[in-house]
Design a protein around this motif. Structure first.
Motif, PDB file in Angstrom:
ATOM      1  N   LEU A   3       0.975  -1.253  -0.094  1.00 44.85           N
ATOM      2  CA  LEU A   3      -0.041  -0.136  -0.089  1.00 44.85           C
ATOM      3  C   LEU A   3       0.902   1.375  -0.059  1.00 44.85           C
ATOM      4  N   GLY A   4       1.857   1.167   0.639  1.00 47.43           N
ATOM      5  CA  GLY A   4       2.860   2.136   0.821  1.00 47.43           C
ATOM      6  C   GLY A   4       2.430   3.499   1.202  1.00 47.43           C
ATOM      7  N   GLY A   5       2.921   4.589   0.685  1.00 45.56           N
ATOM      8  CA  GLY A   5       2.446   6.004   1.195  1.00 45.56           C
ATOM      9  C   GLY A   5       2.894   6.522   2.470  1.00 45.56           C
ATOM     10  N   ASN A   6       3.857   6.041   3.114  1.00 45.57           N
ATOM     11  CA  ASN A   6       4.289   6.507   4.538  1.00 45.57           C
ATOM     12  C   ASN A   6       5.854   6.029   4.803  1.00 45.57           C
ATOM     13  N   SER A   7       6.375   6.909   5.375  1.00 44.73           N
ATOM     14  CA  SER A   7       7.887   6.576   5.698  1.00 44.73           C
ATOM     15  C   SER A   7       8.438   5.395   6.467  1.00 44.73           C
ATOM     16  N   LEU A   8       7.647   4.782   7.009  1.00 44.11           N
ATOM     17  CA  LEU A   8       7.966   3.403   7.593  1.00 44.11           C
ATOM     18  C   LEU A   8       8.162   2.276   6.679  1.00 44.11           C
ATOM     19  N   THR A   9       7.474   2.484   5.501  1.00 43.71           N
ATOM     20  CA  THR A   9       7.328   1.297   4.496  1.00 43.71           C
ATOM     21  C   THR A   9       7.958   1.729   3.223  1.00 43.71           C
ATOM     22  N   ASP A  10       8.443   2.854   3.208  1.00 48.91           N
ATOM     23  CA  ASP A  10       8.910   3.560   1.876  1.00 48.91           C
ATOM     24  C   ASP A  10      10.207   4.329   2.124  1.00 48.91           C
ATOM     25  N   SER A  11      11.415   3.569   1.891  1.00 48.59           N
ATOM     26  CA  SER A  11      12.891   4.206   2.502  1.00 48.59           C
ATOM     27  C   SER A  11      12.870   5.554   1.381  1.00 48.59           C
ATOM     28  N   SER A  12      12.260   5.671   0.471  1.00 48.00           N
ATOM     29  CA  SER A  12      12.437   7.114  -0.311  1.00 48.00           C
ATOM     30  C   SER A  12      11.781   8.364   0.409  1.00 48.00           C
ATOM     31  N   ILE A  13      10.890   8.129   1.476  1.00 50.39           N
ATOM     32  CA  ILE A  13      10.336   9.071   2.071  1.00 50.39           C
ATOM     33  C   ILE A  13      10.962   9.345   3.434  1.00 50.39           C
ATOM     34  N   ALA A  14      11.524  10.497   3.759  1.00 50.44           N
ATOM     35  CA  ALA A  14      12.470  11.079   4.871  1.00 50.44           C
ATOM     36  C   ALA A  14      11.391  10.834   6.062  1.00 50.44           C
ATOM     37  N   VAL A  15      11.755  10.304   7.146  1.00 49.24           N
ATOM     38  CA  VAL A  15      11.069  10.183   8.330  1.00 49.24           C
ATOM     39  C   VAL A  15      10.949  11.841   8.884  1.00 49.24           C
ATOM     40  N   GLY A  16       9.658  11.995   9.215  1.00 47.59           N
ATOM     41  CA  GLY A  16       9.546  13.594   9.713  1.00 47.59           C
ATOM     42  C   GLY A  16       8.465  13.536  10.666  1.00 47.59           C
ATOM     43  N   ALA A  17       8.677  14.693  11.609  1.00 50.50           N
ATOM     44  CA  ALA A  17       7.713  14.447  12.878  1.00 50.50           C
ATOM     45  C   ALA A  17       6.629  15.583  12.439  1.00 50.50           C
ATOM     46  N   GLU A  18       6.736  16.374  11.468  1.00 48.02           N
ATOM     47  CA  GLU A  18       5.754  17.533  11.063  1.00 48.02           C
ATOM     48  C   GLU A  18       4.356  16.804  10.721  1.00 48.02           C
ATOM     49  N   ALA A  19       3.067  17.401  10.955  1.00 49.15           N
ATOM     50  CA  ALA A  19       2.065  16.975  10.255  1.00 49.15           C
ATOM     51  C   ALA A  19       2.098  17.159   8.868  1.00 49.15           C
ATOM     52  N   GLU A  20       1.652  16.110   8.125  1.00 44.33           N
ATOM     53  CA  GLU A  20       1.186  16.316   6.647  1.00 44.33           C
ATOM     54  C   GLU A  20      -0.151  17.362   6.511  1.00 44.33           C
ATOM     55  N   PRO A  21       0.070  17.953   5.526  1.00 46.74           N
ATOM     56  CA  PRO A  21      -1.178  19.014   5.523  1.00 46.74           C
ATOM     57  C   PRO A  21      -2.510  18.182   5.094  1.00 46.74           C
ATOM     58  N   GLU A  22      -2.378  17.098   4.327  1.00 47.19           N
ATOM     59  CA  GLU A  22      -3.560  16.292   4.164  1.00 47.19           C
ATOM     60  C   GLU A  22      -4.266  15.863   4.912  1.00 47.19           C
ATOM     61  N   THR A  23      -3.416  14.881   6.007  1.00 47.28           N
ATOM     62  CA  THR A  23      -3.969  14.442   7.135  1.00 47.28           C
ATOM     63  C   THR A  23      -3.921  14.790   8.410  1.00 47.28           C
ATOM     64  N   GLY A  24      -2.930  15.599   8.660  1.00 46.31           N
ATOM     65  CA  GLY A  24      -2.549  16.304  10.100  1.00 46.31           C
ATOM     66  C   GLY A  24      -1.903  15.154  10.812  1.00 46.31           C
ATOM     67  N   LEU A  25      -1.372  14.363  10.283  1.00 53.53           N
ATOM     68  CA  LEU A  25      -0.766  13.184  10.835  1.00 53.53           C
ATOM     69  C   LEU A  25       0.843  13.175  10.422  1.00 53.53           C
ATOM     70  N   PRO A  26       1.891  12.780  11.242  1.00 56.01           N
ATOM     71  CA  PRO A  26       3.442  12.625  10.688  1.00 56.01           C
ATOM     72  C   PRO A  26       3.429  11.462   9.629  1.00 56.01           C
ATOM     73  N   ASN A  27       4.227  11.515   8.753  1.00 54.22           N
ATOM     74  CA  ASN A  27       4.278  10.577   7.693  1.00 54.22           C
ATOM     75  C   ASN A  27       4.855   9.420   8.133  1.00 54.22           C
ATOM     76  N   SER A  28       5.245   8.986   9.342  1.00 52.69           N
ATOM     77  CA  SER A  28       5.506   7.701   9.749  1.00 52.69           C
ATOM     78  C   SER A  28       4.071   6.903  10.166  1.00 52.69           C
ATOM     79  N   PHE A  29       2.873   7.497  10.076  1.00 51.07           N
ATOM     80  CA  PHE A  29       1.656   6.974  10.616  1.00 51.07           C
ATOM     81  C   PHE A  29       1.365   5.882   9.192  1.00 51.07           C
ATOM     82  N   VAL A  30       1.417   4.568   9.733  1.00 51.93           N
ATOM     83  CA  VAL A  30       0.974   3.537   8.700  1.00 51.93           C
ATOM     84  C   VAL A  30      -0.549   2.976   8.988  1.00 51.93           C
TER      85      VAL A  30
END
Length: 225
Positions: free
Chosen positions: A74-101
């Motif tokens: 399914l992808g789309g997050n930094s914990l399963t896609d190594s091309s996405i840098a892990v960040g603590a900031e909330a994503e504008p679309e979801t309000g959640l960090p990109n580490s949320f699976v």
């Protein structure tokens, strides 16, 4: 309380991290029989699976590893896609960090409940917490309560999901680990989202862990080792 479940069997969801390891030792002090279940979901921090194996062996409990590669697909997050840098900031679309699976804890607990059902186990233990966490909605008490109800209905079983850390800060979690005799096992744990050992010390998970140990006034055995 500690003798309430001595005749019962518990299944601990063990990721290989600080929180699930604390929960393992919490369960060992309360249940007559304990085993662990871990999940390979294509996580970038795959070293945690090796840690989970070592922790279970240290604790002397059986462990099973279950593949859950749907989450990586399914992808789309930094914990399963190594091309996405892990960040603590909330994503504008979801309000959640990109580490949320999305769906991770829901899928893990459902699979754990199915595994437990086959073996007559009625107690699941997981390290989710709604205090001092990254805002993940599947860590909230109301989510776990709703899932427990759904599992009881869908499997016609009296399964109970135990969440010993739900209302604890990271400092309190460290103190609980000390009280349950889990501190030495912390040397085998893995928390770093970047999947490196020693930990990077910069990702949100590393920062939260370091703060908890510092506030508890206890040296982190992982860093000390």
């Amino acid at each position: 309380m500690e003798n309430e479940f001595k005749r019962e069997h518990a299944l601990v969801v063990l990721s290989g991290g600080q929180d699930s390891t604390t929960c393992l030792y919490w369960a060992l002090a309360r249940f007559g029989e304990v085993q662990c279940i871990s999940f390979d979901y294509g996580q970038r921090h795959r070293i945690e699976l090796q840690c989970a194996e070592r922790i279970a062996a240290r604790a002397g409990v059986p462990q099973v590893l279950i593949p859950m590669n749907t989450l990586a697909a399914l992808g789309g997050n930094s914990l399963t896609d190594s091309s996405i840098a892990v960040g603590a900031e909330a994503e504008p679309e979801t309000g959640l960090p990109n580490s949320f699976v999305p769906g991770r804890n829901l899928l893990f607990l459902t699979a754990a409940a199915a595994f437990a059902w086959q073996r007559g186990i009625h107690h699941l233990v997981t390290g989710v917490a709604q205090t001092d966490y990254s805002g993940y909605p599947d860590c909230r008490e109301e989510t776990i309560a709703a899932l427990q109800s759904a599992l009881r209905l869908g499997m016609e079983t009296e399964v109970t999901i135990h969440t010993p850390l739900m209302h604890l800060s990271k400092k309190e979690t460290v103190l609980l680990a000390r009280d349950e005799g889990a501190l030495e096992a912390m040397a085998d744990t893995h928390t770093c989202y970047n999947g490196v050992r020693p930990p990077c010390g910069e990702c949100p998970a590393c920062i939260l862990r370091a703060r908890g140990f510092a506030e508890a006034g206890i040296a982190d055995p992982l860093v000390a080792s």
